[in-house]
Scaffold this motif. Structure first.
Motif, mmCIF file in Angstrom:
data_model
loop_
_atom_site.group_PDB
_atom_site.id
_atom_site.type_symbol
_atom_site.label_atom_id
_atom_site.label_comp_id
_atom_site.label_asym_id
_atom_site.label_seq_id
_atom_site.Cartn_x
_atom_site.Cartn_y
_atom_site.Cartn_z
ATOM 1 N N ALA A 153 -11.455 38.658 22.273
ATOM 2 C CA ALA A 153 -9.962 39.243 21.977
ATOM 3 C C ALA A 153 -9.083 39.636 23.188
ATOM 4 C CB ALA A 153 -9.777 39.952 21.055
ATOM 5 N N LYS A 194 -5.467 45.854 17.765
ATOM 6 C CA LYS A 194 -6.740 46.343 16.935
ATOM 7 C C LYS A 194 -6.442 47.320 15.975
ATOM 8 C CE LYS A 194 -11.452 47.593 18.283
ATOM 9 N NZ LYS A 194 -11.633 48.545 17.116
ATOM 10 N N PRO A 244 -5.926 36.270 19.749
ATOM 11 C CA PRO A 244 -6.365 37.394 19.904
ATOM 12 C C PRO A 244 -6.488 38.143 18.451
ATOM 13 C CG PRO A 244 -4.743 37.531 21.443
ATOM 14 C CD PRO A 244 -4.680 36.179 20.475
ATOM 15 N N SER A 304 -14.223 41.234 19.567
ATOM 16 C CA SER A 304 -13.310 42.201 20.423
ATOM 17 C C SER A 304 -13.302 41.871 21.914
ATOM 18 C CB SER A 304 -13.617 43.652 20.149
ATOM 19 O OG SER A 304 -14.983 44.001 20.634
ATOM 20 N N LEU A 306 -9.634 36.642 16.726
ATOM 21 C CA LEU A 306 -10.782 36.783 17.200
ATOM 22 C C LEU A 306 -11.056 38.342 16.792
ATOM 23 C CD1 LEU A 306 -10.255 35.597 20.702
ATOM 24 C CD2 LEU A 306 -12.036 34.801 19.255
ATOM 25 N N LEU A 307 -10.161 39.314 16.647
ATOM 26 C CA LEU A 307 -10.394 40.574 16.431
ATOM 27 C C LEU A 307 -10.648 40.578 14.729
ATOM 28 C CD1 LEU A 307 -7.698 42.445 18.250
ATOM 29 C CD2 LEU A 307 -10.143 43.048 18.410
ATOM 30 N N TYR A 343 -3.319 45.641 23.370
ATOM 31 C CA TYR A 343 -4.537 45.465 22.764
ATOM 32 C C TYR A 343 -4.941 46.559 21.630
ATOM 33 C CZ TYR A 343 -9.478 44.895 21.782
ATOM 34 O OH TYR A 343 -10.911 45.094 21.200
#
Length: 290
Positions: A63, A85, A51, A60, A54-55, A81
């Motif tokens: 993720a 982030k 994740p 997003s 991916l972010l 999350y």
């Protein structure tokens, strides 16, 4: 502490498994069985992407999907999350790493510490002893069959590593490293003393102390697993600034692999030039200097 030691415990479990298989398999059969493990890595293709990665690369939605899959469908991930982030956004605002930064004290000081730790870890005799334990036990005419003793020794390492995982946070890294180093030096000195007596006074002089090298190996394996095997890798995470952690981690693991190779490669020449006793006393001196 516990989470950081899991890779080391699995690594040592792999050593134990290889010793067990080696007691009743030839090297060809072991190679075929060993192929099953890298083949199993193919199943990683079906695992979700990180994740965080991916972010960092602007995906997003993916993720969130990845994090949900990793945590389980019924687990609420919203708060986690958002924290991930937020951390990724903060990291993105920072300037990217530049090669000139290796000359900054913030970079090279922990890197040098890591390299020295890896040097002492590997040139404390771990590679040569772990790969030549059967040879050592055969050389000292141990009452234990070499293969069986190696299995017991590896089992001791796994057991002590599990114990160390639970006491590491309470005892502290430095304490465990100091205790580990003390017993490693004592075991290597005792092992060297046995071979010194055998070399200069003959086989008859060591008949009554054939237990000494076996006991020394047990102490060595246990002490190594207590601190010197795990602590340097934990320091990779705990002492490196977050900004440089990726680059520094790669350098640390490269240094570890390099010193493993060099210590094992030079063992035969060292043993030939200064004898068994000289080799083990050399490793003890390296640890003492650290």
């Amino acid at each position: 502490g516990i989470l950081a030691t899991i890779p080391s415990i699995f690594n040592l479990s792999g050593v134990l498994l290889s010793y067990v298989m080696g007691s009743f398999m030839g090297w060809r059969d072991m190679t075929l069985v060993g192929l099953a493990f890298p083949i199993a890595y193919l199943f990683m293709w079906f695992q979700p992407e990180s994740p965080v990665w991916l972010l960092q690369n602007g995906h997003s939605t993916k993720a969130q999907e990845s994090l949900q899959r990793l945590r389980g469908r019924k687990i609420e991930i919203s708060d986690e999350y958002l924290r991930i982030k937020e951390n990724c956004d903060k990291e993105a605002e920072k300037p990217k790493f530049h090669i000139r930064e290796i000359f900054k004290k913030l970079f090279y000081k922990p890197v040098l510490l890591c390299i020295f730790m890896m040097f002492f870890q590997m040139f404390g005799g771990y590679g040569p002893i772990i790969f030549h334990s059967v040879e050592i036990l055969t050389e000292v005419n141990s009452p234990l069959r070499g293969e069986n003793a190696s299995i017991i020794l590896a089992a001791v390492m796994v057991a002590v590593a599990i114990m160390a995982a639970f006491i590491m946070d309470k005892a502290g890294r430095k304490v465990l490293l100091s205790i580990s180093g003390f017993f490693l030096i004592a075991a290597l000195c005792a092992l060297g003393a046995f071979f010194y007596i055998k070399e200069f006074q003959g086989e008859s002089a060591v008949v009554s102390i054939t237990w000494l090298p076996v006991a020394s190996l047990f102490v060595y394996y246990g002490a190594y697993s207590l601190g010197y095997y795990e602590v340097p890798f934990i320091l990779l995470v705990e002492t490196f600034p977050v900004r440089y952690r990726d680059v520094m981690g790669s350098i640390g693991y490269f240094a570890n692999s390099l010193f493993v190779f060099l210590s094992v490669k030079t063992y035969a020449d060292l043993k030939h030039r200064v004898g068994y006793y000289g080799a083990y006393w050399f490793y003890a001196a390296v640890l003492l200097s650290g």
